[in-house]
Scaffold this motif. Structure first.
Motif, PDB file in Angstrom:
ATOM      1  N   TYR A  52       0.854  -1.065   0.156  1.00  0.00           N
ATOM      2  CA  TYR A  52      -0.274  -0.106   0.158  1.00  0.00           C
ATOM      3  C   TYR A  52       0.741   1.395  -0.160  1.00  0.00           C
ATOM      4  CZ  TYR A  52      -3.132   3.915   1.473  1.00  0.00           C
ATOM      5  OH  TYR A  52      -3.479   4.800   0.623  1.00  0.00           O
ATOM      6  N   ILE A  53       0.964   2.410  -1.300  1.00  0.00           N
ATOM      7  CA  ILE A  53       1.282   3.182  -0.713  1.00  0.00           C
ATOM      8  C   ILE A  53       0.177   4.428  -0.745  1.00  0.00           C
ATOM      9  CG2 ILE A  53       2.737   5.192  -2.509  1.00  0.00           C
ATOM     10  CD1 ILE A  53       4.419   2.108  -2.823  1.00  0.00           C
ATOM     11  N   GLY A  54       0.272   5.505   0.062  1.00  0.00           N
ATOM     12  CA  GLY A  54      -1.116   5.944  -0.610  1.00  0.00           C
ATOM     13  C   GLY A  54      -1.052   7.539   1.012  1.00  0.00           C
ATOM     14  N   PRO A  55      -2.356   8.377   1.384  1.00  0.00           N
ATOM     15  CA  PRO A  55      -2.835   7.990   2.011  1.00  0.00           C
ATOM     16  C   PRO A  55      -3.011   7.900   3.857  1.00  0.00           C
ATOM     17  CG  PRO A  55      -3.796   9.016   0.361  1.00  0.00           C
ATOM     18  CD  PRO A  55      -3.404   7.879  -0.302  1.00  0.00           C
ATOM     19  N   VAL A  56      -3.133   8.240   4.272  1.00  0.00           N
ATOM     20  CA  VAL A  56      -3.503   7.338   5.420  1.00  0.00           C
ATOM     21  C   VAL A  56      -4.319   6.883   5.646  1.00  0.00           C
ATOM     22  CG1 VAL A  56      -1.176   7.988   7.170  1.00  0.00           C
ATOM     23  CG2 VAL A  56      -3.331   9.250   7.489  1.00  0.00           C
ATOM     24  N   GLU A  57      -5.686   7.114   5.285  1.00  0.00           N
ATOM     25  CA  GLU A  57      -6.526   6.967   5.561  1.00  0.00           C
ATOM     26  C   GLU A  57      -7.028   5.910   4.334  1.00  0.00           C
ATOM     27  OE1 GLU A  57      -6.471  11.496   6.123  1.00  0.00           O
ATOM     28  OE2 GLU A  57      -5.867   9.642   4.855  1.00  0.00           O
ATOM     29  N   GLY A  58      -6.314   5.960   3.995  1.00  0.00           N
ATOM     30  CA  GLY A  58      -6.092   4.010   2.705  1.00  0.00           C
ATOM     31  C   GLY A  58      -5.353   3.464   2.844  1.00  0.00           C
ATOM     32  N   LEU A  59      -4.517   3.643   3.554  1.00  0.00           N
ATOM     33  CA  LEU A  59      -3.497   3.200   5.058  1.00  0.00           C
ATOM     34  C   LEU A  59      -4.479   1.655   5.831  1.00  0.00           C
ATOM     35  CD1 LEU A  59      -0.978   1.507   5.767  1.00  0.00           C
ATOM     36  CD2 LEU A  59      -0.507   3.573   7.329  1.00  0.00           C
ATOM     37  N   VAL A  60      -4.985   2.831   6.318  1.00  0.00           N
ATOM     38  CA  VAL A  60      -5.604   2.025   8.039  1.00  0.00           C
ATOM     39  C   VAL A  60      -6.921   1.246   7.108  1.00  0.00           C
ATOM     40  CG1 VAL A  60      -7.309   2.805   9.256  1.00  0.00           C
ATOM     41  CG2 VAL A  60      -5.290   4.476   9.400  1.00  0.00           C
ATOM     42  N   ASP A  61      -7.552   1.650   6.346  1.00  0.00           N
ATOM     43  CA  ASP A  61      -8.645   0.633   5.812  1.00  0.00           C
ATOM     44  C   ASP A  61      -8.005  -0.417   4.822  1.00  0.00           C
ATOM     45  OD1 ASP A  61     -10.729   3.153   5.879  1.00  0.00           O
ATOM     46  OD2 ASP A  61     -11.039   3.704   3.635  1.00  0.00           O
ATOM     47  N   TRP A  62      -6.659  -0.444   4.083  1.00  0.00           N
ATOM     48  CA  TRP A  62      -5.890  -1.644   3.977  1.00  0.00           C
ATOM     49  C   TRP A  62      -5.864  -2.449   5.479  1.00  0.00           C
ATOM     50  CZ3 TRP A  62      -0.562  -2.745   4.971  1.00  0.00           C
ATOM     51  CH2 TRP A  62      -0.290  -4.072   3.622  1.00  0.00           C
ATOM     52  N   VAL A  63      -5.542  -2.079   6.305  1.00  0.00           N
ATOM     53  CA  VAL A  63      -4.951  -2.904   7.094  1.00  0.00           C
ATOM     54  C   VAL A  63      -6.324  -3.468   7.387  1.00  0.00           C
ATOM     55  CG1 VAL A  63      -3.920  -2.858   9.861  1.00  0.00           C
ATOM     56  CG2 VAL A  63      -2.583  -1.565   7.964  1.00  0.00           C
ATOM     57  N   LEU A  64      -7.376  -2.822   7.994  1.00  0.00           N
ATOM     58  CA  LEU A  64      -8.423  -3.512   8.534  1.00  0.00           C
ATOM     59  C   LEU A  64      -9.369  -4.316   7.676  1.00  0.00           C
ATOM     60  CD1 LEU A  64     -10.551  -0.376   9.450  1.00  0.00           C
ATOM     61  CD2 LEU A  64      -9.201  -1.512  11.312  1.00  0.00           C
ATOM     62  N   GLU A  65      -8.935  -4.336   6.082  1.00  0.00           N
ATOM     63  CA  GLU A  65      -9.542  -5.298   5.537  1.00  0.00           C
ATOM     64  C   GLU A  65      -8.360  -6.514   5.539  1.00  0.00           C
ATOM     65  OE1 GLU A  65     -11.689  -7.633   2.895  1.00  0.00           O
ATOM     66  OE2 GLU A  65     -11.990  -5.638   3.882  1.00  0.00           O
ATOM     67  N   ARG A  66      -7.148  -5.973   5.284  1.00  0.00           N
ATOM     68  CA  ARG A  66      -6.727  -7.378   5.075  1.00  0.00           C
ATOM     69  C   ARG A  66      -6.456  -7.604   6.902  1.00  0.00           C
ATOM     70  NH1 ARG A  66      -1.324  -9.472   5.823  1.00  0.00           N
ATOM     71  NH2 ARG A  66      -0.731  -7.400   7.012  1.00  0.00           N
ATOM     72  N   HIS A  67      -6.320  -7.623   8.016  1.00  0.00           N
ATOM     73  CA  HIS A  67      -6.220  -8.078   8.838  1.00  0.00           C
ATOM     74  C   HIS A  67      -7.700  -8.672   9.779  1.00  0.00           C
ATOM     75  CE1 HIS A  67      -2.314  -6.571  10.689  1.00  0.00           C
ATOM     76  NE2 HIS A  67      -1.935  -6.610   9.671  1.00  0.00           N
ATOM     77  N   LYS A  68      -8.937  -8.882   8.409  1.00  0.00           N
ATOM     78  CA  LYS A  68      -9.931  -9.073   8.681  1.00  0.00           C
ATOM     79  C   LYS A  68      -9.630 -10.634   9.386  1.00  0.00           C
ATOM     80  CE  LYS A  68     -13.721  -6.489   6.713  1.00  0.00           C
ATOM     81  NZ  LYS A  68     -14.793  -6.800   5.452  1.00  0.00           N
ATOM     82  N   ALA A  69      -9.127 -10.821   8.290  1.00  0.00           N
ATOM     83  CA  ALA A  69      -8.847 -13.246   8.709  1.00  0.00           C
ATOM     84  C   ALA A  69      -7.785 -13.299   9.378  1.00  0.00           C
ATOM     85  CB  ALA A  69      -8.087 -13.962   7.210  1.00  0.00           C
ATOM     86  N   ILE A  70      -7.066 -12.239  10.482  1.00  0.00           N
ATOM     87  CA  ILE A  70      -5.572 -12.308  11.293  1.00  0.00           C
ATOM     88  C   ILE A  70      -6.479 -12.773  12.528  1.00  0.00           C
ATOM     89  CG2 ILE A  70      -3.065 -11.860  11.413  1.00  0.00           C
ATOM     90  CD1 ILE A  70      -3.443 -10.206   9.214  1.00  0.00           C
ATOM     91  N   PRO A  71      -6.247 -13.960  13.230  1.00  0.00           N
ATOM     92  CA  PRO A  71      -6.923 -13.313  14.379  1.00  0.00           C
ATOM     93  C   PRO A  71      -6.241 -12.953  16.131  1.00  0.00           C
ATOM     94  CG  PRO A  71      -6.327 -15.683  14.218  1.00  0.00           C
ATOM     95  CD  PRO A  71      -5.983 -14.942  12.790  1.00  0.00           C
ATOM     96  N   PHE A  72      -5.338 -13.305  15.687  1.00  0.00           N
ATOM     97  CA  PHE A  72      -3.180 -11.798  16.073  1.00  0.00           C
ATOM     98  C   PHE A  72      -2.596 -11.493  15.413  1.00  0.00           C
ATOM     99  CE2 PHE A  72       0.765 -12.988  17.904  1.00  0.00           C
ATOM    100  CZ  PHE A  72       0.294 -12.922  19.203  1.00  0.00           C
ATOM    101  N   SER A  73      -2.324 -10.771  15.997  1.00  0.00           N
ATOM    102  CA  SER A  73      -1.010  -9.510  15.418  1.00  0.00           C
ATOM    103  C   SER A  73      -0.490  -9.228  16.741  1.00  0.00           C
ATOM    104  CB  SER A  73      -1.694  -8.996  14.853  1.00  0.00           C
ATOM    105  OG  SER A  73      -1.244  -7.838  14.025  1.00  0.00           O
ATOM    106  N   SER A  74       1.267  -8.615  16.611  1.00  0.00           N
ATOM    107  CA  SER A  74       2.293  -8.096  17.963  1.00  0.00           C
ATOM    108  C   SER A  74       2.830  -7.440  17.412  1.00  0.00           C
ATOM    109  CB  SER A  74       2.534  -8.709  18.496  1.00  0.00           C
ATOM    110  OG  SER A  74       1.294  -9.002  19.700  1.00  0.00           O
ATOM    111  N   HIS A  75       2.557  -5.889  16.832  1.00  0.00           N
ATOM    112  CA  HIS A  75       4.332  -4.922  16.697  1.00  0.00           C
ATOM    113  C   HIS A  75       4.730  -4.893  17.899  1.00  0.00           C
ATOM    114  CE1 HIS A  75       1.675  -4.733  12.889  1.00  0.00           C
ATOM    115  NE2 HIS A  75       2.289  -4.214  12.415  1.00  0.00           N
ATOM    116  N   PHE A  76       5.975  -5.155  17.729  1.00  0.00           N
ATOM    117  CA  PHE A  76       6.706  -4.753  19.118  1.00  0.00           C
ATOM    118  C   PHE A  76       8.214  -3.635  18.396  1.00  0.00           C
ATOM    119  CE2 PHE A  76       5.788  -9.216  19.553  1.00  0.00           C
ATOM    120  CZ  PHE A  76       5.428  -9.128  21.291  1.00  0.00           C
ATOM    121  N   ILE A  77       8.054  -2.471  19.186  1.00  0.00           N
ATOM    122  CA  ILE A  77       8.972  -1.920  18.985  1.00  0.00           C
ATOM    123  C   ILE A  77      10.378  -1.695  19.453  1.00  0.00           C
ATOM    124  CG2 ILE A  77       7.430   0.136  17.539  1.00  0.00           C
ATOM    125  CD1 ILE A  77       7.191   1.844  20.051  1.00  0.00           C
ATOM    126  N   GLY A  78      11.501  -1.841  18.944  1.00  0.00           N
ATOM    127  CA  GLY A  78      13.038  -1.626  19.252  1.00  0.00           C
ATOM    128  C   GLY A  78      13.564   0.120  19.528  1.00  0.00           C
TER     129      GLY A  78
END
Length: 196
Positions: A52-78
């Motif tokens: 995905y490349i574009g405005p953040v509103e589209g990014l968030v829509d893309w994440v929400l759609e792509r993650h529908k099927a993902i039951p678990f996600s963890s982002h760790f920052i270092g």
């Protein structure tokens, strides 16, 4: 900017705010909190996130759609390198590791994310990634938020799940991505929201 200026009391506060915004992003994306994801970006912000490349509103829509099927996600920052380009602009490079579990029916989501690889048919797959967020933070109207993000992808690994190790017992609290995660419930009880 001298080292003393870069770590003045005011700059230390700015650094802590920026770190907090990054943690808010991780919390929001892992909980599929639309407003929380949007809250870390300034209006008009853009994101280059691989598929995905574009405005953040589209990014968030893309994440929400792509993650529908993902039951678990963890982002760790270092590691987080924060350099101030000016009084109100910071260039921030943050190492991020993600762990996500994909069910057999989510092969298309894996392939989109990896560029093609998706694991064996019929298997659950754990996806591990190592990336870096390269963000331009700006302070506008006193608020530090992301104005531009580029995801730098370093590596990805797919592991087929042989055994579903988590076998929850009665009373165990499990993570949820539907707005009712225990962390979200407790935050609401105390009047806390996704505001940056």
């Amino acid at each position: 900017m001298s080292q003393n200026e870069a770590f003045s009391p005011a700059r230390v506060v700015d650094r802590m705010i920026i770190q907090h915004v990054m943690a808010q992003w991780c919390h929001a994306v892992d909980r599929l909190d639309r407003q929380g994801m949007l809250a870390v970006f300034h209006d008009g912000a853009t994101d280059s996130h691989g598929p995905y490349i574009g405005p953040v509103e589209g990014l968030v829509d893309w994440v929400l759609e792509r993650h529908k099927a993902i039951p678990f996600s963890s982002h760790f920052i270092g590691n987080m390198l924060i350099d101030f380009a000016s009084e109100d602009v910071a260039i921030v490079e943050t190492y991020v590791r993600t762990i996500q579990q994909y069910p057999p029916e989510a092969k298309a989501q894996i392939a989109q994310f990896t560029g093609g690889a998706s694991g064996a048919e019929g298997s659950y797959v754990d996806v591990f990634t190592s990336s870096r967020y390269l963000d331009r933070f700006e302070r506008r109207d006193g608020q530090w938020r992301i104005a531009e993000r580029t995801l730098i992808q370093d590596w990805k690994r797919l592991d087929e799940v042989k055994v579903m190790a988590l076998q929850p017992k009665k009373g165990w609290i499990l993570g949820k991505r539907d707005g009712n995660d225990e962390s979200q419930i407790v935050r609401r009880q105390f009047g806390l929201d996704a505001a940056v």
